[in-house]
Design a protein around this motif. Structure first.
Motif, PDB file in Angstrom:
ATOM      1  N   UNK A 225       0.872  -1.172   0.000  1.00 11.81           N
ATOM      2  CA  UNK A 225       0.000   0.000   0.000  1.00 11.81           C
ATOM      3  C   UNK A 225       0.910   1.223   0.000  1.00 11.81           C
ATOM      4  N   UNK A 226       1.050   1.809  -1.175  1.00 10.20           N
ATOM      5  CA  UNK A 226       2.096   2.790  -1.429  1.00 10.20           C
ATOM      6  C   UNK A 226       2.030   3.986  -0.477  1.00 10.20           C
ATOM      7  N   UNK A 227       0.911   4.674  -0.443  1.00  8.29           N
ATOM      8  CA  UNK A 227       0.825   5.881   0.375  1.00  8.29           C
ATOM      9  C   UNK A 227       0.545   5.588   1.853  1.00  8.29           C
ATOM     10  N   UNK A 228       0.179   4.345   2.176  1.00  7.33           N
ATOM     11  CA  UNK A 228      -0.004   3.969   3.580  1.00  7.33           C
ATOM     12  C   UNK A 228       1.312   3.522   4.206  1.00  7.33           C
ATOM     13  N   UNK A 229       2.376   3.412   3.387  1.00  7.09           N
ATOM     14  CA  UNK A 229       3.710   3.045   3.881  1.00  7.09           C
ATOM     15  C   UNK A 229       3.709   1.695   4.599  1.00  7.09           C
ATOM     16  N   UNK A 230       3.058   0.709   3.968  1.00  3.41           N
ATOM     17  CA  UNK A 230       3.003  -0.604   4.624  1.00  3.41           C
ATOM     18  C   UNK A 230       2.783  -1.694   3.588  1.00  3.41           C
ATOM     19  N   UNK A 231       3.046  -2.933   4.039  1.00  4.04           N
ATOM     20  CA  UNK A 231       2.757  -4.119   3.247  1.00  4.04           C
ATOM     21  C   UNK A 231       1.798  -4.980   4.052  1.00  4.04           C
ATOM     22  N   UNK A 232       0.711  -5.374   3.403  1.00  3.67           N
ATOM     23  CA  UNK A 232      -0.300  -6.184   4.069  1.00  3.67           C
ATOM     24  C   UNK A 232      -0.144  -7.649   3.631  1.00  3.67           C
ATOM     25  N   UNK A 233      -0.410  -8.562   4.562  1.00  6.16           N
ATOM     26  CA  UNK A 233      -0.329  -9.999   4.274  1.00  6.16           C
ATOM     27  C   UNK A 233      -1.740 -10.600   4.326  1.00  6.16           C
ATOM     28  N   UNK A 234      -2.108 -11.311   3.267  1.00  8.68           N
ATOM     29  CA  UNK A 234      -3.385 -12.017   3.228  1.00  8.68           C
ATOM     30  C   UNK A 234      -3.091 -13.506   3.304  1.00  8.68           C
ATOM     31  N   UNK A 235      -3.613 -14.149   4.329  1.00  7.20           N
ATOM     32  CA  UNK A 235      -3.351 -15.571   4.548  1.00  7.20           C
ATOM     33  C   UNK A 235      -4.238 -16.410   3.633  1.00  7.20           C
ATOM     34  N   UNK A 236      -3.637 -17.383   2.964  1.00  9.64           N
ATOM     35  CA  UNK A 236      -4.354 -18.263   2.048  1.00  9.64           C
ATOM     36  C   UNK A 236      -4.634 -19.632   2.645  1.00  9.64           C
ATOM     37  N   UNK A 237      -3.809 -20.063   3.607  1.00 14.57           N
ATOM     38  CA  UNK A 237      -3.966 -21.377   4.229  1.00 14.57           C
ATOM     39  C   UNK A 237      -3.792 -21.240   5.739  1.00 14.57           C
ATOM     40  N   UNK A 238      -4.035 -22.329   6.452  1.00 13.47           N
ATOM     41  CA  UNK A 238      -3.799 -22.363   7.894  1.00 13.47           C
ATOM     42  C   UNK A 238      -4.946 -21.782   8.710  1.00 13.47           C
ATOM     43  N   UNK A 239      -4.687 -21.631   9.993  1.00 13.45           N
ATOM     44  CA  UNK A 239      -5.714 -21.170  10.930  1.00 13.45           C
ATOM     45  C   UNK A 239      -6.200 -19.761  10.620  1.00 13.45           C
ATOM     46  N   UNK A 240      -5.331 -18.935   9.991  1.00 13.28           N
ATOM     47  CA  UNK A 240      -5.695 -17.543   9.700  1.00 13.28           C
ATOM     48  C   UNK A 240      -6.176 -17.340   8.265  1.00 13.28           C
ATOM     49  N   UNK A 241      -6.496 -18.443   7.571  1.00 17.95           N
ATOM     50  CA  UNK A 241      -6.872 -18.345   6.157  1.00 17.95           C
ATOM     51  C   UNK A 241      -8.021 -17.363   5.947  1.00 17.95           C
ATOM     52  N   UNK A 242      -7.866 -16.541   4.905  1.00 20.27           N
ATOM     53  CA  UNK A 242      -8.841 -15.528   4.491  1.00 20.27           C
ATOM     54  C   UNK A 242      -8.986 -14.388   5.494  1.00 20.27           C
ATOM     55  N   UNK A 243      -7.908 -14.165   6.247  1.00 19.99           N
ATOM     56  CA  UNK A 243      -7.788 -12.961   7.066  1.00 19.99           C
ATOM     57  C   UNK A 243      -6.495 -12.265   6.665  1.00 19.99           C
ATOM     58  N   UNK A 244      -6.355 -11.001   7.074  1.00 19.55           N
ATOM     59  CA  UNK A 244      -5.154 -10.252   6.727  1.00 19.55           C
ATOM     60  C   UNK A 244      -4.575  -9.572   7.956  1.00 19.55           C
ATOM     61  N   UNK A 245      -3.287  -9.252   7.876  1.00 16.52           N
ATOM     62  CA  UNK A 245      -2.624  -8.490   8.925  1.00 16.52           C
ATOM     63  C   UNK A 245      -1.543  -7.624   8.290  1.00 16.52           C
ATOM     64  N   UNK A 246      -0.903  -6.809   9.110  1.00 24.43           N
ATOM     65  CA  UNK A 246       0.185  -5.955   8.618  1.00 24.43           C
ATOM     66  C   UNK A 246       1.485  -6.744   8.680  1.00 24.43           C
ATOM     67  N   UNK A 247       2.105  -6.939   7.541  1.00 23.57           N
ATOM     68  CA  UNK A 247       3.354  -7.679   7.426  1.00 23.57           C
ATOM     69  C   UNK A 247       4.553  -6.800   7.751  1.00 23.57           C
ATOM     70  N   UNK A 248       4.524  -5.542   7.279  1.00 23.92           N
ATOM     71  CA  UNK A 248       5.665  -4.653   7.448  1.00 23.92           C
ATOM     72  C   UNK A 248       5.216  -3.206   7.337  1.00 23.92           C
ATOM     73  N   UNK A 249       5.639  -2.376   8.302  1.00 22.22           N
ATOM     74  CA  UNK A 249       5.410  -0.930   8.243  1.00 22.22           C
ATOM     75  C   UNK A 249       6.721  -0.254   7.857  1.00 22.22           C
ATOM     76  N   UNK A 250       6.613   0.795   7.058  1.00 21.17           N
ATOM     77  CA  UNK A 250       7.786   1.478   6.529  1.00 21.17           C
ATOM     78  C   UNK A 250       7.599   2.982   6.621  1.00 21.17           C
TER      79      UNK A 250
END
Length: 336
Positions: A225-250
């Motif tokens: 997310x260019x202007x939000x200065x972050x990278x978001x992670x969307x989980x495809x498998x596992x217990x968190x599948x089909x949820x997202x979180x913040x992977x990295x803030x910059x």
């Protein structure tokens, strides 16, 4: 996340002072120039046997670098009824790009040899292994409206499933400077399944969704997310599948993300210093190597490669680091 920000701030300070333990100063090896007057190699791709790089350019064509002539040659084009007289040689942000195409992100499906392209005007398209005209796959969002502009694409190396981003549903790429002056929240992340031709919306309300990369094991996909200065992670498998979180803030702006063979990621990041006096540049382009846990393990300053221009993509191939800029007419090769 706090420790990452502290590390990045340390990187910025160290870059100005010219010393840091995780900063790598890679040697500039070469520049691969596009045929004049073409510009904007936004993204690069290599095929399954390492040929390339392939890149999209301002007049709607995809070029392949040829070692024999040390030059880029035409490989494919976006518009199936392309008018070469009208399209050849046009520059970025021309209104003609809506007709001729403007390829942005590129990614090969190594199982089929097909090249998938996120085109700013034509949507998601693909090119056969031997090149030629692209086939349009997805032109509209799930509400049936034409995309604003697509930016990034990546193919899962195991399944062949395609992930792509719409940077904005409100702005076209010709309005890029207007978009960058605003904080737009209409970006989205999509998944396309070639076996069913089905498109699924994974994330919406993203702030300029430029880059995308799926992990080697297919457990998650990253979106910048260019202007939000972050990278978001969307989980495809596992217990968190089909949820997202913040992977990295910059503290800077992330553009394209590229996976390497070790399940790490190279992120092209631009740190604005618009109000800083010389010798600090107005934009500091960097390549950050990040592991699967979201920890920065290497930073490569790219001022030598691009001066004060923004970097669009950084990726690794056969012991070399390649970097591109939408503003320039060449791709840069650096020694890792």
């Amino acid at each position: 996340m706090t420790s990452n920000i502290a590390v990045i701030i340390g990187i910025l300070i160290s870059l100005i002072l010219y010393s840091s333990s995780i900063v790598a100063y890679c040697r500039l090896l070469d520049r691969l120039y596009l045929p004049s007057p073409l510009t904007g190699p936004e993204s690069l791709a290599f095929n399954s046997i390492g040929e390339g790089p392939y890149t999209g350019v301002s007049d709607g064509r995809i070029l392949k670098y040829d070692e024999e002539c040390s030059c880029f040659l035409e490989f494919a084009h976006i518009s199936s009824d392309r008018d070469n007289t009208m399209c050849n040689g046009i520059s970025d942000f021309s209104e003609l790009q809506e007709t001729c195409g403007r390829p942005m992100g590129l990614s090969f499906d190594y199982n089929t040899g097909e090249l998938y392209i996120a085109d700013a005007y034509y949507g998601l398209v693909k090119v056969p292994y031997d090149g030629g005209a692209a086939t349009q796959l997805v032109a509209n969002n799930l509400q049936g409206n034409p995309f604003g502009f697509l930016a990034g694409v990546d193919v899962d190396p195991s399944t062949g499933i395609v992930y792509f981003t719409e940077a904005s549903s409100r702005y076209k790429i010709r309005d890029l400077q207007k978009l960058l002056r605003r904080k737009d929240h209409t970006g989205s992340l999509f998944r396309y399944d070639p076996s069913t031709n089905e498109t699924t919306l994974l994330l919406s309300n993203l702030t300029e969704a430029f880059g995308v990369a799926v992990s080697n094991d297919g457990s998650f996909v990253l979106v910048s997310e260019y202007k939000a200065n972050r990278i978001r992670r969307f989980w495809l498998t596992g217990a968190n599948a089909y949820t997202s979180d913040i992977f990295l803030r910059l503290p800077g702006r992330p553009d394209n993300i590229r996976r390497n063979s070790r399940n790490e990621f190279w992120v092209a990041v631009n740190y604005p210093f618009a109000s800083s006096p010389p010798p600090v540049p107005p934009v500091l382009p960097l390549g950050l190597r990040v592991n699967a846990e979201g920890l920065i393990i290497e930073s490569v300053p790219l001022v030598e490669a691009f001066s004060t221009e923004s970097v669009s993509e950084v990726q690794e191939s056969e012991g070399r680091l390649y970097a591109t800029s939408l503003s320039d007419n060449y791709a840069t090769i650096l020694k890792l």
